[in-house]
Design an enzyme around this catalytic site. Structure first.
Site, short mmCIF file in Angstrom:
data_model
loop_
_atom_site.label_atom_id
_atom_site.label_comp_id
_atom_site.label_asym_id
_atom_site.label_seq_id
_atom_site.Cartn_x
_atom_site.Cartn_y
_atom_site.Cartn_z
N LYS A 28 0.85 -1.19 0.00
CA LYS A 28 0.00 0.00 0.00
C LYS A 28 0.89 1.24 0.00
O LYS A 28 1.92 1.27 0.68
CB LYS A 28 -0.90 -0.02 1.24
CG LYS A 28 -1.95 1.09 1.26
CD LYS A 28 -2.86 0.96 2.48
CE LYS A 28 -3.94 2.03 2.52
NZ LYS A 28 -4.83 1.90 3.70
N SER A 31 -9.75 1.98 2.72
CA SER A 31 -8.85 2.69 1.85
C SER A 31 -7.80 1.82 1.14
O SER A 31 -7.22 2.26 0.16
CB SER A 31 -8.12 3.77 2.65
OG SER A 31 -7.26 3.18 3.60
N SER A 91 -10.02 -0.27 6.93
CA SER A 91 -9.40 -0.10 5.61
C SER A 91 -8.72 -1.32 5.03
O SER A 91 -8.31 -1.31 3.87
CB SER A 91 -8.38 1.05 5.66
OG SER A 91 -9.05 2.28 5.58
#
Lengths: 95, 484
Positions: free
Chosen positions: B75, B150, B174
């Site tokens: 990420k 996210s 997330s």
């Protein structure tokens, strides 16, 4: 929960943000809506409960004050838009 | 079966038996990225050449780890030395970290190969990955739907077979929510189990790095690598290292599972509800003791989450001032202009909204009404969980009250987007471990996930329970269709 234009401008100033006229309207609306929802915390049965600052019980975690190898100065300066003599450069602050 | 369809433990097995080579593994994933990235848009940065160089270096060094040569996606809010870390923000569009996050150091020690940096909501604020400054990631099960967020890029890349697994971060769901939306396994460890050093901070008392994988065994495998105390993160906990793979016993006999009734009332989609009820039946058949329980804090927890997370974000994001790193405005005459204009031009709308909300709840006159109350509710939420854990080993809920929604359908209604986090945020508020496991598809073919919540540091318990479900069901036979 009513949020006035003056209030939102004050908050934006505290947060170092400029808001355009149309942003002010939008954020005022959103802030009001979210705060109206968030005030449900006032209904929670929290009388006498301590505040939690986080998850763990530990508050301060100390370590020995030792000199250890740190970062290379040039590497740390690489992301700065302006630098001079191994320092971050900013506009003059004292006249 | 193509290499990119395999789980990591299957890759390891085939590498061990010399049925495939590390080069073939890397090529398979890179070809898959070439083929699918144009549809899915999961990556902010693809490190094609760097990955090849890294593999060569690993081969030369003869790294003996079983994970040497295994690719991974990261990420884009986890710092990688020499590779851009953008947080999907204009603010950090050209930021190259001078150091590796601790989790990156750990995966590098194992000889893993980084395929690239994955898309996300800007600064991890959002639940759809639509708040990325660069691109909107699509859900591999239906390209018109969001992948969740996210960590939407991480989830979509794993689901699409563009990486065998990925690291994400979870502040209010997330990892778990995008995992549910994309039909994969997402694990948020207990707060403090994994070092946050090098994770760009959103809400420091809630953030935790975790795993997005094709199955539960891979979650355990990757958690083994990233878990552990780090002196660079004082909130990481000193604890003896556990082998999470060894906790997978495919046995839940006598395991006590509580199912809070509050998560099955108004607001939950009927198909999701039916799917979760079937999960409960599976656990009962496997010998677990499943009972209805009460966890009457969902609404308070959600409000508390948005107060605390935004308050911490408004403070954490104060560091972005255009001086030391990040975007700097061209329009300035003095220092204050640099701060203001850089922040105003560099942050996107959702980030600004949260900074404003956070600044508001911390400002004089409102602190007591919001922030202080929220911190007290935090205690309440922790107590309610603790009460339930006196009776149960695990708490089971849906991961999300609905399946992935259409791209664009919630973007103008922030509150509605926030309400979607109802099932996941209490876990962060209390700092507990949570895992999302896929359990079926709805009529439209979109994945549904359920969540298992454990006691602090009981990752082994929830992993074993998740594993038992997975081994006795067959979600794995479903594959994303990439339909338009």
């Amino acid at each position: 929960m009513q949020v006035s234009k003056e209030e939102i401008l004050h908050i934006a100033k505290l947060a170092d943000l400029n808001l355009k006229e149309e942003e002010i309207e939008t954020y005022m609306g959103h802030l009001e809506e979210i705060l109206n929802f968030a005030k449900v915390v006032n209904k929670a049965p929290i009388d006498g409960l301590e505040e939690s600052i986080g998850v763990n019980e530990a508050y301060n975690i100390f370590r020995k004050d030792e000199i250890i190898e740190s970062f290379n100065r040039d590497e740390l300066l690489q992301n700065a838009k302006e630098q001079q003599q191994g320092m971050f450069k900013i506009p003059k602050v004292i006249n | 079966m193509e290499i990119y369809e395999l789980t990591v433990h299957e890759l390891i097995e085939k590498l061990d038996k010399k049925e495939i080579t590390k080069e073939e593994v890397l090529i398979s994933y890179q070809n898959r990225i070439d083929e699918k990235e144009k549809d899915v848009q999961a990556f902010v940065t693809i490190t094609q050449q760097e990955a090849k160089d890294q593999l060569q270096k690993i081969q030369k060094e003869e790294n003996k780890s079983k994970l040497a040569g295994i690719p991974i996606g990261i990420k884009d809010n986890i710092c990688t030395k020499g590779i851009k870390t953008t947080c999907a923000s204009k603010m950090l569009e050209d930021f190259v970290s001078p150091y590796d996050a601790t989790v990156i150091k750990r995966i590098n020690q194992e000889g893993m190969v980084c395929l690239g940096k994955l898309n996300m909501d800007e600064f991890a604020m959002g639940g759809s990955t639509e708040h990325s400054y660069f691109k909107k990631t699509k859900n591999p099960w239906n390209l018109n739907k969001v992948p969740g967020g996210s960590s939407g890029g991480s989830a979509a890349a794993v689901a699409a077979g563009m990486t065998p697994w990925a690291l994400g971060s979870d502040t209010g769901g997330s990892i778990r929510q995008p995992a549910a939306f994309c039909g994969i396994v997402g694990l948020k460890p207990t707060y403090g189990l994994v070092s946050r050093f090098g994770l760009v901070a959103f809400a420091s008392s809630l953030d935790q790095i975790g795993t997005l994988t094709k199955d539960v065994r891979d979650s355990a495998l990757l958690l083994n690598v990233i878990a552990g105390h780090d002196k660079k993160d004082s909130t990481s906990v000193q604890k003896e290292k556990e082998d999470y793979v060894a906790t997978l016993k495919n046995d839940v006999k006598g395991l006590k599972i509580g199912v809070p009734k509050e998560y099955f009332g108004e607001g939950i989609n009927e198909e999701v509800k039916q799917s979760i009820l079937k999960v409960i039946e599976v656990y009962k058949e496997l010998g677990a003791v499943v009972e209805e329980c009460s966890l009457d804090v969902a609404e308070y927890a959600l409000a508390t989450y948005y107060i605390i997370a935004c308050a911490e974000a408004s403070s954490n994001l104060g560091r972005f001032d255009g001086i030391r790193y990040g975007y700097r405005t061209k329009q300035y005459e003095n220092l204050k202009d640099i701060y203001r204009n850089s922040r105003s031009e560099g942050f996107g709308p959702e980030v600004k909204r949260r900074i404003i909300l956070g600044t508001y709840v911390l400002s004089s006159g409102y602190y007591d009404a919001y922030y202080k109350k929220a911190q007290q509710v935090r205690t309440l939420v922790k107590n309610e969980f603790a009460k339930n854990f006196e009776k149960y080993d695990i708490i089971l809920t849906p991961t999300a009250s609905n399946v992935a929604f259409d791209i664009g359908s919630k973007i103008n209604n922030p509150l509605e987007m926030y309400l979607a986090d109802l099932c996941t945020v209490p876990v962060n508020i209390a700092g507990l471990p949570g895992i999302s496991v896929p359990c079926g598809l709805n009529k439209e073919g979109m994945p549904i996930g359920f969540q298992l919540i454990g006691k602090p540091f009981a990752e082994g318990t929830i992993l074993n329970a998740a594993y038992s479900y997975e081994q006795n069901t067959n979600f794995k036979n479903n594959k994303p269709t990439f339909k338009n």
